[in-house]
Write an enzyme that holds these catalytic residues in place. Structure first.
Site, PDB file in Angstrom:
ATOM      1  CG  ASP A   1      -0.243  -0.258   2.528  1.00  0.00           C
ATOM      2  OD1 ASP A   1       0.697  -1.067   2.542  1.00  0.00           O
ATOM      3  OD2 ASP A   1      -0.636   0.344   3.548  1.00  0.00           O
TER       4      ASP A   1
ATOM      5  CD  GLU B   1       3.463  -1.440   7.211  1.00  0.00           C
ATOM      6  OE1 GLU B   1       3.840  -1.428   8.395  1.00  0.00           O
ATOM      7  OE2 GLU B   1       3.440  -0.424   6.477  1.00  0.00           O
TER       8      GLU B   1
END
Length: 387
Positions: free
Chosen positions: A77, A135
């Protein structure tokens, strides 16, 4: 061909993948384009990737010899940050950029998987390649919940992070605590509102909040061993709507972080201070905690194996054991289920102006670090399979 030369020959592919991900960043659990690109790549390798945790990907490489199972993990991400790097391949999505290196992480694990697949006949056991979404908001728990650590059972895990505090060409791997546990709190102080001119007729939650903010600082400076890092931070406070009115309540948020095993005792002491101050001034309170990340603590046995691998990548003199940080990482979720190690791969290069920290709008990496991280993935996997 020797591993180091193979990785060097893939430098152009690494840079191309990294830049493509950088140009097209996606926030947590929205990594649809990245997911498709990774699935297509692994399908072309002859593997059978599958979706996990909505936008993640997992694929398995089974060696021709029996053995252990090792999981290699990359996050996916990006961040809600507006890019200011001026790069020719800068983010094309306004307000979102890869400001933490996850674009490089994906590229490195993809190319490492390609090379390990070509080495299939030499691999004793199974390697799981995991691309984990979200994350930045602790998405690992969802991946674990969906069974990534089972079928087959994972024996060891390895992950790495491109790290701005570490110079290019250096790899840092510590034993024990490496990245802090992080927990977030929401605190509501409930007083009794009234006119600012008649404060004695009210119970002022703003005043009480200020006392709490000051008092809890004494926990980390007076009650915790100075060799056990702990941080209690208030980051937001909301109260009141008028300059002449004492509000009914004040709401405070923040985080508690610690870099030692017994840090959860901070929560009880934190609430103890709050409850007694509120009681002293006739207020009530509501307190909630939310887990961010558990303490990330490397297992010494696997850390030693990975340091051996790192020495083969950059030379023993460039392998250090000094970086511990109050930043959090949800790689800790995997370490709760298997032995493993997390490594920092340096990319800081002042000669190129690559000096900005993670999450900064001018964050960039030295692309030469991609080769180093890729080789580390390969060598670490092989060491852990045989170790």
């Amino acid at each position: 061909m020797e591993i180091k030369q193979q990785v060097a020959n893939s430098a152009n592919e690494l840079v191309s993948l990294y830049r493509d991900f950088h140009t097209h960043p996606e926030l947590g659990f929205k990594e649809y384009r990245s997911q498709k690109k990774i699935i297509d790549y692994f399908t072309n390798l002859g593997l059978k990737p599958r979706k996990i945790a909505s936008t993640g990907v997992v694929a398995e490489l089974k060696g021709t010899k029996p053995g252990k199972t090792v999981l290699l993990r990359s996050d996916m991400d990006a961040l809600p940050v507006t890019e200011e790097t001026g790069l020719s391949f800068a983010s094309e999505t306004f307000g979102i950029m890869h400001a933490c290196g996850h674009d490089g992480h994906m590229a490195m694990l993809m190319v490492a998987a390609k090379m390990l697949t070509a080495m299939k006949d030499e691999i004793p056991g199974t390697i799981k390649f995991l691309f984990q979404p979200n994350e930045e908001d602790a998405g690992a728990h969802k991946v674990v919940k969906e069974g990534v650590m089972h079928s087959p059972e994972v024996d060891s895990v390895f992950g790495l992070h491109l790290w701005s505090q570490c110079p290019l060409g250096q790899i840092d791997i510590v034993d024990g605590p490496q990245m802090a546990a992080s927990y977030y709190f929401n605190l509501k102080i409930k007083g009794h509102g009234g006119h600012a001119g008649f404060a004695h007729e009210s119970t002022d939650p703003v005043f009480i909040s200020s006392l709490i903010i000051q008092a809890v600082q004494g926990i980390q400076t007076r009650e915790v061993n100075a060799l056990d890092p702990a941080v209690i931070m208030f980051t937001q406070m909301n109260a009141g709507t008028s300059t002449t009115t004492i509000p009914e309540a004040a709401e405070l948020t923040g985080s508690i972080r610690f870099l030692y095993a017994d840090g959860k005792s901070l929560f009880k002491r934190f609430e103890h201070v709050i409850s007694h101050i509120c009681a002293a001034y006739g207020a009530e309170y509501e307190l909630e905690f939310k887990k961010g990340n558990a303490l990330l603590s490397n297992h010494p046995e696997t850390a030693a194996l990975v340091r051996t691998a790192a020495a083969e990548v950059v030379g023993p003199e460039q392998v250090t054991t000094k970086i511990r940080t109050m930043a959090g990482e949800d790689f800790s979720e995997y370490l709760a289920h298997a032995t493993g190690t997390f490594a920092f791969v340096g990319f800081n290069n002042s000669k190129k102006g690559i000096v900005y920290p993670h999450h900064h709008p001018k964050f960039t990496i030295d692309e030469d670090a991609l080769v180093i991280g890729t080789e580390l993935h390969i060598r670490a996997a092989l060491k852990l399979l045989k170790g």
